[in-house]
Design an enzyme around this catalytic site. Structure first.
Site, short mmCIF file in Angstrom:
data_model
loop_
_atom_site.label_atom_id
_atom_site.label_comp_id
_atom_site.label_asym_id
_atom_site.label_seq_id
_atom_site.Cartn_x
_atom_site.Cartn_y
_atom_site.Cartn_z
N GLY A 78 0.86 -1.18 0.00
CA GLY A 78 0.00 0.00 0.00
C GLY A 78 0.89 1.22 0.00
N GLN A 130 2.89 9.79 1.96
CA GLN A 130 4.21 9.14 1.84
C GLN A 130 4.96 9.62 0.60
OE1 GLN A 130 2.58 4.92 2.60
NE2 GLN A 130 4.68 4.84 3.35
N CYS A 172 7.11 -0.85 6.60
CA CYS A 172 6.57 0.33 5.94
C CYS A 172 7.65 0.92 5.04
CB CYS A 172 6.17 1.36 6.99
SG CYS A 172 5.49 2.88 6.32
N LEU A 173 7.27 1.34 3.85
CA LEU A 173 8.24 1.95 2.93
C LEU A 173 8.84 3.23 3.52
CD1 LEU A 173 6.35 1.41 -0.44
CD2 LEU A 173 8.34 0.15 0.39
N HIS A 204 -3.24 -0.02 8.47
CA HIS A 204 -1.92 0.61 8.35
C HIS A 204 -1.98 1.81 7.41
CE1 HIS A 204 2.64 0.28 7.87
NE2 HIS A 204 2.30 1.09 6.89
N GLU A 205 -2.62 1.63 6.25
CA GLU A 205 -2.64 2.71 5.25
C GLU A 205 -3.49 3.90 5.72
OE1 GLU A 205 -0.48 2.78 3.02
OE2 GLU A 205 0.09 0.71 3.40
N HIS A 218 -1.71 6.15 8.08
CA HIS A 218 -0.84 7.15 7.44
C HIS A 218 -1.61 8.45 7.17
CE1 HIS A 218 2.98 5.21 6.67
NE2 HIS A 218 2.43 4.17 6.09
#
Ligand code: NI
Length: 191
Positions: free
Chosen positions: A49, A54, A102-103, A144-145, A148
């Site tokens: 995702g 981000q 996470c990226l 999670h997304e 953000h």
């Protein structure tokens, strides 16, 4: 389309509560091109995702897609889904410990408690209503997304900091036990 740079933890944009979009904004060429970039950047980085902030745009859009993901080989596949102005509501009290990465948090993973089932209301990229019930590991990805978009990263929810691990040490010391738990969760919830 273009691959954008991904913000890493410490950058204030990851701490912004993102701004909701109007349907007019969503349908603009600029926002539609932005969504193309979000998807291309997510795929290039092999993310499950990617949220708009981000890639430095603090607007309430996130992309989710799991397709034989090498970062998360135990994750069930999930088709490309764009969520605009999403609202996530748990539909159960049941939780599980997800081992997240996470990226925007390079080379770190940690255990985070997530609900095993959530309802997600949002618009798709055309502004049509979406109303999804998401379960199991996939529910963890959605939580999670959307975190953000509320200015949170998974580190904020790590209950036991002793679970934090590099990706290499996750493979060596934590993966086997987690994959067993993940398989049981997927068997129970079908995703
Ligand atoms: Ni993330």
């Amino acid at each position: 389309m273009a691959i954008r740079k991904i913000a890493t933890v410490g950058h204030p944009v990851l701490r912004e509560v993102t701004r909701a979009l109007t349907k007019e904004e969503l349908r603009s060429d600029a926002v539609q091109r932005f969504i193309d970039d979000l998807v291309e950047t997510m795929r290039d980085a092999a993310g499950a995702g990617l949220a708009a902030n981000q890639i430095y745009e603090p607007v309430r859009i996130t992309a989710i897609e799991v397709a034989e993901n090498p970062r998360y080989p135990y994750k069930p596949n999930y088709p490309l889904t764009i969520l605009v102005n999403p609202v996530v509501t748990p539909t159960t009290d049941e939780t599980f410990l997800n081992y997240e990465g996470c990226l925007s948090v390079p080379n770190l993973r940690g255990e985070v408690r997530r609900f095993t089932a959530v309802r997600v209301r949002a618009w798709d990229r055309e502004g049509n209503d979406l109303d999804l019930e998401v379960k199991g590991l996939t529910a963890g990805t959605f939580q999670h997304e959307v975190d953000h978009l509320d200015g949170k990263v998974f580190l904020d929810r790590v209950e036991d900091t002793r679970s934090l691990t590099t990706w290499a040490d996750f493979e060596r010391f934590h993966k086997a036990a987690f994959v067993e738990r993940a398989k049981a969760l997927v068997a129970k919830h079908g995703s």
